[in-house]
Motif scaffolding. Sequence first.
Motif, mmCIF file in Angstrom:
data_model
loop_
_atom_site.group_PDB
_atom_site.id
_atom_site.type_symbol
_atom_site.label_atom_id
_atom_site.label_comp_id
_atom_site.label_asym_id
_atom_site.label_seq_id
_atom_site.Cartn_x
_atom_site.Cartn_y
_atom_site.Cartn_z
ATOM 1 N N HIS A 113 0.724 -1.116 0.006
ATOM 2 C CA HIS A 113 -0.075 0.022 -0.009
ATOM 3 C C HIS A 113 0.912 1.306 0.042
ATOM 4 O O HIS A 113 0.315 2.231 -0.380
ATOM 5 N N LEU A 114 2.060 1.179 0.453
ATOM 6 C CA LEU A 114 3.031 2.378 0.524
ATOM 7 C C LEU A 114 3.395 2.676 -0.952
ATOM 8 O O LEU A 114 3.943 3.678 -1.216
ATOM 9 N N VAL A 115 3.443 1.635 -1.638
ATOM 10 C CA VAL A 115 4.227 1.841 -2.901
ATOM 11 C C VAL A 115 3.348 2.937 -3.885
ATOM 12 O O VAL A 115 3.830 3.891 -4.480
ATOM 13 N N ASP A 116 1.989 2.709 -3.849
ATOM 14 C CA ASP A 116 1.153 3.825 -4.644
ATOM 15 C C ASP A 116 1.004 5.023 -3.876
ATOM 16 O O ASP A 116 0.685 6.073 -4.449
ATOM 17 N N ALA A 117 1.069 4.686 -2.682
ATOM 18 C CA ALA A 117 1.136 6.300 -1.690
ATOM 19 C C ALA A 117 1.957 7.294 -1.821
ATOM 20 O O ALA A 117 1.829 8.215 -1.300
ATOM 21 N N HIS A 118 3.469 6.528 -1.913
ATOM 22 C CA HIS A 118 4.524 7.438 -2.188
ATOM 23 C C HIS A 118 5.303 7.191 -3.348
ATOM 24 O O HIS A 118 6.033 6.206 -3.271
ATOM 25 N N ALA A 119 5.226 8.125 -4.181
ATOM 26 C CA ALA A 119 6.053 7.929 -5.493
ATOM 27 C C ALA A 119 7.432 8.217 -5.236
ATOM 28 O O ALA A 119 8.504 7.621 -5.782
ATOM 29 N N ASP A 120 7.904 9.034 -4.087
ATOM 30 C CA ASP A 120 9.196 9.434 -4.028
ATOM 31 C C ASP A 120 9.770 8.175 -3.163
ATOM 32 O O ASP A 120 9.331 7.931 -2.137
ATOM 33 N N VAL A 121 10.959 7.675 -3.558
ATOM 34 C CA VAL A 121 11.340 6.552 -2.895
ATOM 35 C C VAL A 121 12.015 7.013 -1.259
ATOM 36 O O VAL A 121 11.476 5.999 -0.390
ATOM 37 N N THR A 122 12.374 8.040 -1.038
ATOM 38 C CA THR A 122 12.776 8.435 0.333
ATOM 39 C C THR A 122 11.661 8.552 1.342
ATOM 40 O O THR A 122 11.605 7.972 2.564
ATOM 41 N N ALA A 123 10.611 9.094 0.361
ATOM 42 C CA ALA A 123 9.235 9.268 1.507
ATOM 43 C C ALA A 123 8.747 8.065 1.704
ATOM 44 O O ALA A 123 8.150 7.789 2.865
ATOM 45 N N ARG A 124 8.884 7.145 0.668
ATOM 46 C CA ARG A 124 8.290 5.867 0.866
ATOM 47 C C ARG A 124 8.758 4.811 1.950
ATOM 48 O O ARG A 124 8.243 4.326 2.931
ATOM 49 N N ARG A 125 10.178 5.095 2.204
ATOM 50 C CA ARG A 125 11.051 4.168 3.020
ATOM 51 C C ARG A 125 10.736 4.991 4.403
ATOM 52 O O ARG A 125 10.546 4.131 5.473
ATOM 53 N N ALA A 126 10.619 6.196 4.536
ATOM 54 C CA ALA A 126 10.426 6.771 5.975
ATOM 55 C C ALA A 126 8.935 6.364 6.217
ATOM 56 O O ALA A 126 8.777 6.097 7.328
ATOM 57 N N ALA A 127 7.949 6.478 5.388
ATOM 58 C CA ALA A 127 6.796 5.910 5.883
ATOM 59 C C ALA A 127 6.714 4.549 6.240
ATOM 60 O O ALA A 127 5.989 4.070 7.014
ATOM 61 N N TRP A 128 7.550 3.576 5.466
ATOM 62 C CA TRP A 128 7.418 2.265 5.917
ATOM 63 C C TRP A 128 7.974 2.219 7.499
ATOM 64 O O TRP A 128 7.477 1.462 8.281
ATOM 65 N N TYR A 129 9.365 2.880 7.787
ATOM 66 C CA TYR A 129 9.914 2.782 9.076
ATOM 67 C C TYR A 129 8.741 3.358 10.019
ATOM 68 O O TYR A 129 8.769 2.665 11.019
ATOM 69 N N ALA A 130 8.076 4.519 9.857
ATOM 70 C CA ALA A 130 7.144 4.762 10.652
ATOM 71 C C ALA A 130 5.922 3.964 10.862
ATOM 72 O O ALA A 130 5.520 3.600 12.119
ATOM 73 N N GLU A 131 5.733 3.051 9.936
ATOM 74 C CA GLU A 131 4.614 2.219 10.108
ATOM 75 C C GLU A 131 4.991 0.869 10.921
ATOM 76 O O GLU A 131 4.322 0.375 11.875
ATOM 77 N N VAL A 132 6.428 0.433 10.884
ATOM 78 C CA VAL A 132 6.985 -0.615 11.608
ATOM 79 C C VAL A 132 6.969 -0.049 13.120
ATOM 80 O O VAL A 132 6.480 -0.790 13.835
ATOM 81 N N CYS A 133 7.320 1.074 13.214
ATOM 82 C CA CYS A 133 7.234 1.569 14.856
ATOM 83 C C CYS A 133 5.919 1.650 15.106
ATOM 84 O O CYS A 133 5.584 1.243 16.382
ATOM 85 N N GLU A 134 4.718 1.902 14.449
ATOM 86 C CA GLU A 134 3.549 1.930 14.886
ATOM 87 C C GLU A 134 2.958 0.665 15.292
ATOM 88 O O GLU A 134 2.354 0.436 16.176
ATOM 89 N N ARG A 135 3.144 -0.193 14.239
ATOM 90 C CA ARG A 135 2.812 -1.527 14.493
ATOM 91 C C ARG A 135 3.344 -2.197 15.684
ATOM 92 O O ARG A 135 2.813 -2.949 16.479
#
Length: 532
Positions: free
Chosen positions: A238-260
């Motif tokens: 779901h993060l691939v479509d939500a974030h075209a920018d690679v760095t923003a996508r990776r940051a969103a991924w790490y934040a989601e890992v923290c949240e989970r």
Amino acid sequence: MFIAQNEAPDVTFDNRFVAELPGDGESSNTRRQVLRAAWSAVQPTPVANPQLLAHAADVASQVGFTEAFVQSPAFANVFGGNALLPGMHPYAACYGGHQFGNWAGQLGDGRAMTLGEVVNAEGERWELQLKGAGPTPYSRTADGRAVLRSSIREFLCSEAMHHLGVPTTRALSLVSTGDMVVRDMFYNGNAAPEPGAIVCRVAPSFIRFGNFEIFTARNDIANLERLVDFTISRDFAHLVDAHADVTARRAAWYAEVCERTAQMIVHWMRVGFVHGVMNTDNMSILGLTIDYGPYGWLDNFDPHWTPNTTDAQGRRYRFGQQPAIAQWNLTRLADAIAPLFANEADLQAGLDRFSQVYIAEYEAMNAAKFGFVQRGDAEQQLIRECFKLLYDAEVDYTRFFRALGDIPDALPEHDMLWLLGDVFYDNAKRDTHADALRAWLLRWHVQVLQHGRGFEARRAAMHAVNPWFVLRNYVAQQAIDAATAGDPSLVRTLLTVLRDPYTEQPEYAEFAGRRPEWARHKAGCSMLSCSS
């Protein structure tokens, strides 16, 4: 060897982990350092006499296995390590980790191996992983096997946690091997042969924090980047479509890992679960509880308790320390992926997200446990005072909250303290703190009535978050003792009980009682190690 096509279920394996990430160039199964690879090809080591002892029918159905296949000899052969299904590609993953706060270097799947990734009819992905199927390049000096004792604990706990509503890996099957395995249960020089067994555990992904740490520790940034982007693509699509920018996508991924991760820990605290070995190699990237070793549920409320004898002195992984350790582990993950970020603020935002989510959801969880609708200063003060009283009076954590939910709007004339029932472990401590407990109960009762929710609604809400049954160590040990003696029926009985942990089951009341005195210091009931 692969089983015959006519014996195989109609399931699809796509095995993306081995297809898209670099593998070990060496094919031998010798113990060694594996460089620039995410996995090593392995084969289960056959066992003498695989026999299915128990299985989780809903997990089998989710994967795509019929009950007829589960009950066939082919199933026991596959999940006992003697055969493979067509399409399986067994591998052991390479990872490192921080153990008890120190970098331990390469660890990897030393007694586990993933058989393959099933994609079921609904498009869900499930990795099938055997634990105890023999040595791998990561076994170091060990034999890659597991004993019945630890396998029963992992099988039952995986399913208990799921039905409690805690994010977790699942368990498909428990298979005895017919072989004996030598283990030194407490690492004290008293090694002895024990019956062997293999658990098949199931999860969408078994990637851990340590999978990323090993690449960074070896300055293999190219493969670190591949693993991060693969993980996002496969497990966080779901993060691939939500974030075209690679760095923003990776940051969103790490934040989601923290949240989970924060949400998982809140659930641990809610049900009184102590993992026992929160090393970074035991932290799931999906925020799932993973690797059930010396775990336990609180009996008497004690924030300092750990079930792990290896941790008995430092108590690093004690119950009350788990949120802080989770944050420490997430910081180690941030260190590992930092080479992919130009701005450390992206990673700090993820860590901040952990704190925000944990605090908000922990407070909401405690309010729910106590039956509060609002969370004002008065409620927070009552919660703090209660936990101190539970500790001082040595009160059973699970049974106290269950009893609290049964206290009616109209109080009986007799002593309110006895509404709690059999929750005390020490009569002297009960008597010493009886007046304080009575006073607290009366103040709680006044406060909870002010919230305007009737008794039936309040009890239903409280019982929905406060379980009637948790898999206490003394109960699990009874099942282990019986199975070791040749009778696995109690394992199956407990599997039935734990499937409905929030509903009172009078016919199984013997399994929901507080810890008996004989179990206070008994091996397997209060003293556990990482030995499997």
